[in-house]
Design a protein around this motif. Sequence first.
Motif, PDB file in Angstrom:
ATOM      1  N   GLU A   1      -1.199   4.627 -15.455  1.00 57.15           N
ATOM      2  CA  GLU A   1      -1.866   5.635 -14.622  1.00 57.15           C
ATOM      3  C   GLU A   1      -1.330   6.995 -15.021  1.00 57.15           C
ATOM      4  OE1 GLU A   1      -4.223   4.960 -12.588  1.00 57.15           O
ATOM      5  OE2 GLU A   1      -3.921   2.871 -11.993  1.00 57.15           O
TER       6      GLU A   1
ATOM      7  N   GLY B   1       0.786  -1.224   0.000  1.00 63.70           N
ATOM      8  CA  GLY B   1       0.000   0.000   0.000  1.00 63.70           C
ATOM      9  C   GLY B   1       0.820   1.277   0.000  1.00 63.70           C
TER      10      GLY B   1
ATOM     11  N   GLY C   1       2.517   2.516  -2.448  1.00 58.72           N
ATOM     12  CA  GLY C   1       2.510   3.230  -3.732  1.00 58.72           C
ATOM     13  C   GLY C   1       3.504   2.710  -4.751  1.00 58.72           C
TER      14      GLY C   1
ATOM     15  N   SER D   1       3.510  -0.043  -6.756  1.00 57.40           N
ATOM     16  CA  SER D   1       2.911  -0.431  -8.039  1.00 57.40           C
ATOM     17  C   SER D   1       2.387   0.796  -8.783  1.00 57.40           C
ATOM     18  CB  SER D   1       1.754  -1.410  -7.822  1.00 57.40           C
ATOM     19  OG  SER D   1       2.240  -2.612  -7.291  1.00 57.40           O
TER      20      SER D   1
HETATM   21  P1  ADP Z   1       1.962  -1.140  -3.277  1.00 55.97           P
HETATM   22  O1  ADP Z   1       2.272  -1.605  -4.655  1.00 55.97           O
HETATM   23  O2  ADP Z   1       3.116  -0.471  -2.590  1.00 55.97           O
HETATM   24  O3  ADP Z   1       1.376  -2.214  -2.414  1.00 55.97           O
HETATM   25  P2  ADP Z   1      -0.144   0.365  -4.568  1.00 55.97           P
HETATM   26  O4  ADP Z   1       0.519   1.333  -5.459  1.00 55.97           O
HETATM   27  O5  ADP Z   1      -0.723  -0.848  -5.184  1.00 55.97           O
HETATM   28  O6  ADP Z   1       0.843  -0.001  -3.379  1.00 55.97           O
HETATM   29  O7  ADP Z   1      -1.323   1.075  -3.812  1.00 55.97           O
HETATM   30  C1  ADP Z   1      -1.154   2.292  -3.092  1.00 55.97           C
HETATM   31  C2  ADP Z   1      -2.502   2.704  -2.526  1.00 55.97           C
HETATM   32  O8  ADP Z   1      -3.366   3.059  -3.592  1.00 55.97           O
HETATM   33  C3  ADP Z   1      -3.215   1.629  -1.749  1.00 55.97           C
HETATM   34  O9  ADP Z   1      -3.896   2.244  -0.676  1.00 55.97           O
HETATM   35  C4  ADP Z   1      -4.184   1.071  -2.748  1.00 55.97           C
HETATM   36  O10 ADP Z   1      -5.303   0.524  -2.110  1.00 55.97           O
HETATM   37  C5  ADP Z   1      -4.550   2.291  -3.556  1.00 55.97           C
HETATM   38  N1  ADP Z   1      -4.905   2.009  -4.952  1.00 55.97           N
HETATM   39  C6  ADP Z   1      -4.123   1.384  -5.876  1.00 55.97           C
HETATM   40  N2  ADP Z   1      -4.719   1.333  -7.068  1.00 55.97           N
HETATM   41  C7  ADP Z   1      -5.933   1.932  -6.907  1.00 55.97           C
HETATM   42  C8  ADP Z   1      -7.039   2.191  -7.786  1.00 55.97           C
HETATM   43  N3  ADP Z   1      -7.002   1.848  -9.070  1.00 55.97           N
HETATM   44  N4  ADP Z   1      -8.102   2.831  -7.271  1.00 55.97           N
HETATM   45  C9  ADP Z   1      -8.145   3.206  -5.972  1.00 55.97           C
HETATM   46  N5  ADP Z   1      -7.138   2.993  -5.098  1.00 55.97           N
HETATM   47  C10 ADP Z   1      -6.054   2.362  -5.547  1.00 55.97           C
END
Ligand code: ADP
Length: 262
Positions: free
Chosen positions: A63, A49, A51, A53
């Motif tokens: 994105e 969570g 950020g 990814s």
């Molecule tokens: P990581 O890869 O470090 O686990 P992410 O980048 O996947 O983190 O996610 C960062 C935050 O953004 C998390 O709180 C996740 O739930 C939220 N998030 C990721 N993608 C989306 C999306 N498409 N819509 C809403 N929230 C998102």
Amino acid sequence: MSEPTVASAGGPMVKAEGIHKYFGRLHVLCGIDLEVTSGEVMCVIGPSGSGKSTFLRCINHLEKIDSGRLWVDGHLVGYRQRGEKLHEMRESEVAAQRRDIGMVFQRFNLFPHMTALENIMEAPVQVKGESKAVVRERAMALLDQVGLSDKISAYPSQLSGGQAQRVAIARALAMEPKLMLFDEPTSALDPELVGDVLDVMRQLAVDGMTMVVVTHEMGFAREVGDSLVFMDGGAIVEQGNPRDVLAEPKHRRTQDFLSKVL
Ligand code: ADP
Ligand code: MG
């Protein structure tokens, strides 16, 4: 291209300045600054969570950033200064740039109805319009490179997770990318299958590929990474030589995270 650029040759492959990204009210990237030099292997670690990814997805145009500036291979991907209208690349430019970036996900996403060879050949033939004969030869060489020459005709369902992930890497490489992004490529694999995938990535690094690797494999980060970034809460908390960061993390949050995963 008319947009401002940074020097391409020998310059940064990725340069981020004050990147912010929101999902609704959720502030997911809170001012990311970093540079990935051509040929560099940057590993990115951090809690779920944080950020990681989302940042990779911004680099690959999956994105859009909400503010800041992001250059990939010298091209400005999109930016907005406070109060400004968003500058965006044209769709054709986005598509062109995406072709130059390979991405490998946790889940391999191979086309289930195609053999390993067909999976690898698909994009160069369909997207780039290259000749089948040329692409076939490259695909065979890539299968050899990832140690799967004997799986040319195998379907994804006939491959182990580790083999499927190596096909996925070969498929990304078939587009002859300038930059490879890996998002936890070994996280979904049984432990005994992780090593073969990491070996392929290690060789890719030795061959000079520019790579950004989100991973929990601290051994890989230490041995292969040129730099290590620790993200937490949408920000880069600490960054440096992987050996140094892993051995002597400076920030409390890095120390806490590493104490849980090492
Ligand atoms: P990581 O890869 O470090 O686990 P992410 O980048 O996947 O983190 O996610 C960062 C935050 O953004 C998390 O709180 C996740 O739930 C939220 N998030 C990721 N993608 C989306 C999306 N498409 N819509 C809403 N929230 C998102
Ligand atoms: Mg993630």
